[in-house]
Design a protein around this motif. Structure first.
Motif, PDB file in Angstrom:
ATOM      1  N   ALA A  27      14.595  20.360 -69.568  1.00  0.00           N
ATOM      2  CA  ALA A  27      15.109  19.666 -68.593  1.00  0.00           C
ATOM      3  C   ALA A  27      16.599  20.444 -68.467  1.00  0.00           C
ATOM      4  O   ALA A  27      17.083  20.475 -67.553  1.00  0.00           O
ATOM      5  N   SER A  28      17.006  20.601 -69.975  1.00  0.00           N
ATOM      6  CA  SER A  28      18.448  21.438 -69.587  1.00  0.00           C
ATOM      7  C   SER A  28      18.326  22.825 -69.089  1.00  0.00           C
ATOM      8  O   SER A  28      19.148  23.126 -68.429  1.00  0.00           O
ATOM      9  N   LEU A  29      17.053  23.486 -69.531  1.00  0.00           N
ATOM     10  CA  LEU A  29      16.916  24.678 -68.778  1.00  0.00           C
ATOM     11  C   LEU A  29      16.584  24.719 -67.369  1.00  0.00           C
ATOM     12  O   LEU A  29      17.103  25.640 -66.721  1.00  0.00           O
ATOM     13  N   THR A  30      15.790  23.833 -67.147  1.00  0.00           N
ATOM     14  CA  THR A  30      15.456  23.613 -65.635  1.00  0.00           C
ATOM     15  C   THR A  30      16.783  23.502 -64.781  1.00  0.00           C
ATOM     16  O   THR A  30      17.115  23.927 -63.925  1.00  0.00           O
ATOM     17  N   SER A  51      20.023  16.263 -73.369  1.00  0.00           N
ATOM     18  CA  SER A  51      19.415  17.044 -72.139  1.00  0.00           C
ATOM     19  C   SER A  51      20.602  17.666 -71.306  1.00  0.00           C
ATOM     20  O   SER A  51      20.218  18.711 -70.703  1.00  0.00           O
ATOM     21  N   GLY A  52      21.598  17.010 -71.136  1.00  0.00           N
ATOM     22  CA  GLY A  52      22.837  17.544 -70.254  1.00  0.00           C
ATOM     23  C   GLY A  52      23.807  18.477 -71.052  1.00  0.00           C
ATOM     24  O   GLY A  52      23.914  19.391 -70.558  1.00  0.00           O
ATOM     25  N   PRO A  53      24.181  18.061 -72.479  1.00  0.00           N
ATOM     26  CA  PRO A  53      25.066  18.946 -73.129  1.00  0.00           C
ATOM     27  C   PRO A  53      24.705  20.138 -73.360  1.00  0.00           C
ATOM     28  O   PRO A  53      25.304  21.144 -73.633  1.00  0.00           O
ATOM     29  N   TYR A  54      23.455  20.451 -73.627  1.00  0.00           N
ATOM     30  CA  TYR A  54      22.874  21.645 -73.802  1.00  0.00           C
ATOM     31  C   TYR A  54      22.840  22.569 -72.834  1.00  0.00           C
ATOM     32  O   TYR A  54      23.093  23.702 -72.745  1.00  0.00           O
ATOM     33  N   CYS A  55      22.645  21.978 -71.642  1.00  0.00           N
ATOM     34  CA  CYS A  55      22.848  22.805 -70.165  1.00  0.00           C
ATOM     35  C   CYS A  55      24.257  23.404 -70.152  1.00  0.00           C
ATOM     36  O   CYS A  55      24.432  24.407 -69.748  1.00  0.00           O
ATOM     37  N   THR A  56      25.291  22.585 -70.126  1.00  0.00           N
ATOM     38  CA  THR A  56      26.667  22.495 -69.909  1.00  0.00           C
ATOM     39  C   THR A  56      27.146  23.465 -70.968  1.00  0.00           C
ATOM     40  O   THR A  56      27.976  24.536 -70.728  1.00  0.00           O
ATOM     41  N   MET A  57      26.440  23.396 -72.265  1.00  0.00           N
ATOM     42  CA  MET A  57      26.936  24.359 -73.270  1.00  0.00           C
ATOM     43  C   MET A  57      26.761  25.802 -72.917  1.00  0.00           C
ATOM     44  O   MET A  57      27.545  26.800 -73.093  1.00  0.00           O
TER      45      MET A  57
END
Length: 393
Positions: A169-172, A17-23
């Motif tokens: 959640a990553s996209l949010t 959930s977090g790493p996809y957002c930061t990527m």
């Protein structure tokens, strides 16, 4: 030129959930420093492996630099706060309460950098009766009702086979961070972002929620059927299935006349309107398949295309990754990893003419950039070696 050049992101997340957002932030130019515990992100231990490197980890951690820090040590925490001073964004997905117990929660971090955008991603959010519980995608699927919707009546619950809530959640988190960053660039202050897997998953089903709010209808297992439009689903053909998207009246009439050659269906009172067709959706499916099963999927796709009706095959996953449309859109990239060698990643879905996503480097090995980052902070070689001996890095 990348749109997020100059943005510095501290990534204290692991798993998905977090790493996809930061990527994604890294894809658009942000300098993402992944802060890992000494043994690395737990996702590094998920198979399959290529030369002992986790393929799932490499899939969502490109465009990042990795530093290992023992955040339970005062020296490790001190190094983190030095990094905080030069950062715009911090993203963490600890269970609520863990960041505070480590002394790196928002209140502590904002004392060091009042302008920080601090994003917390958790299963249930920082408030509410479930706030202290650990949360994974499967738990959010259960809580939001999606596993029930996806399950045959009276049968075992069926999980949606992708991490729907993690990615949601990553996209949010991504759009929340970008909105907060724009606000800051316009002269506003830093702020705290509280992102929940459950909230994010629910936000992606607004139409189903609207139907329930209006008439109390609870979505049911419908295979590929749509409870608001028909024909709008997959139908069996002679050699497989074809997806038909004749969702409005004009497309329905074209489908009857130009695709299946059944103009009398238009006058049938059971199928006169969209609402009528939904009310008789099982019967509609039966009579359509009586026609479609006489020819192969490719035949019907050509007929649908000729009539201007959205339609297509159902690919297997491997077929999808080889589909000419996917290839033409450059959705698969090849990277050179220092240990795994040549690896493939899915590319960014955002196609932008002026500031496109750029995949500059593969996922890092554990602590690959620790020495570089500490050197940028002014530490000498002997000081770095002392930190290693003390198990701080």
């Amino acid at each position: 030129m990348s749109s997020l050049n100059g943005m510095r992101v501290l990534d204290l997340t692991q798993y998905l959930s977090g790493p996809y957002c930061t990527m994604l932030l890294g894809d658009f130019g942000a300098d993402v420093v992944k802060v890992e515990k000494l043994q690395g992100d737990d996702q590094r231990r998920l198979s399959p492996f290529v030369n002992d490197e986790s393929a799932p980890f490499m899939a969502i951690n490109r465009n990042k630099r990795s530093i290992t820090l023992n955040l339970k040590s005062e020296q490790g925490k001190s190094i983190l706060f030095e990094l905080v001073q030069k950062s715009d964004v911090l993203v963490e997905n600890f269970r609520p309460g863990i960041a505070k117990s480590l002394g790196i929660d928002y209140e502590a971090v904002r004392q060091v950098n009042p302008g920080i955008i601090y994003c917390s991603i958790s299963g249930y959010g920082q408030t509410g009766p479930c706030r202290t519980k650990g949360g994974f995608d499967i738990l959010a699927q259960g809580m939001t009702g999606l596993m029930d919707v996806n399950s045959p009546s009276g049968d075992r619950p069926v999980k949606i086979p992708v991490s729907f809530h993690d990615i949601g959640a990553s996209l949010t988190a991504l759009y929340s961070i970008l909105c907060a960053y724009i606000h800051k660039l316009q002269g506003g202050a830093g702020q705290y972002l509280d992102i929940s897997l459950v909230d994010s998953g629910l936000s992606l089903v607004p139409v189903e929620a609207a139907a329930y709010f209006v008439n109390g209808v609870v979505p049911k297992v419908a295979g590929t059927q749509n409870l608001l439009a028909a024909p709008y689903q997959a139908y069996k053909t002679r050699d497989g299935y074809v997806v038909v998207g004749a969702s409005n009246q004009k497309l329905w009439e074209k489908f009857c006349k130009q695709v299946v050659d059944r103009p009398t269906w238009i006058e049938d009172t059971r199928f006169a309107t969209v609402s009528d067709r939904v009310a008789h959706i099982d019967e509609l499916e039966r009579i359509i398949e009586l026609v479609l099963t006489h020819e192969d999927t490719g035949y019907w796709v050509e007929k649908l295309d000729a009539a201007g009706i959205p339609g297509g095959p159902i690919n297997t996953f491997d077929q999808a990754l080889r589909d000419p449309q996917v290839i033409a859109r450059d959705m698969i990239v090849e990277l050179e990893h220092p240990r795994a060698g040549k690896i493939k990643n899915l590319a960014s879905a955002a196609k932008m003419s002026g500031t496109p996503a750029q995949i500059r480097m593969p996922a890092p090995t554990v602590g690959q950039h620790t020495v570089d980052i500490l050197s940028e902070m002014g530490l000498t070689t002997s000081e770095v070696e002392a930190l290693k001996r003390d198990k701080v890095v």
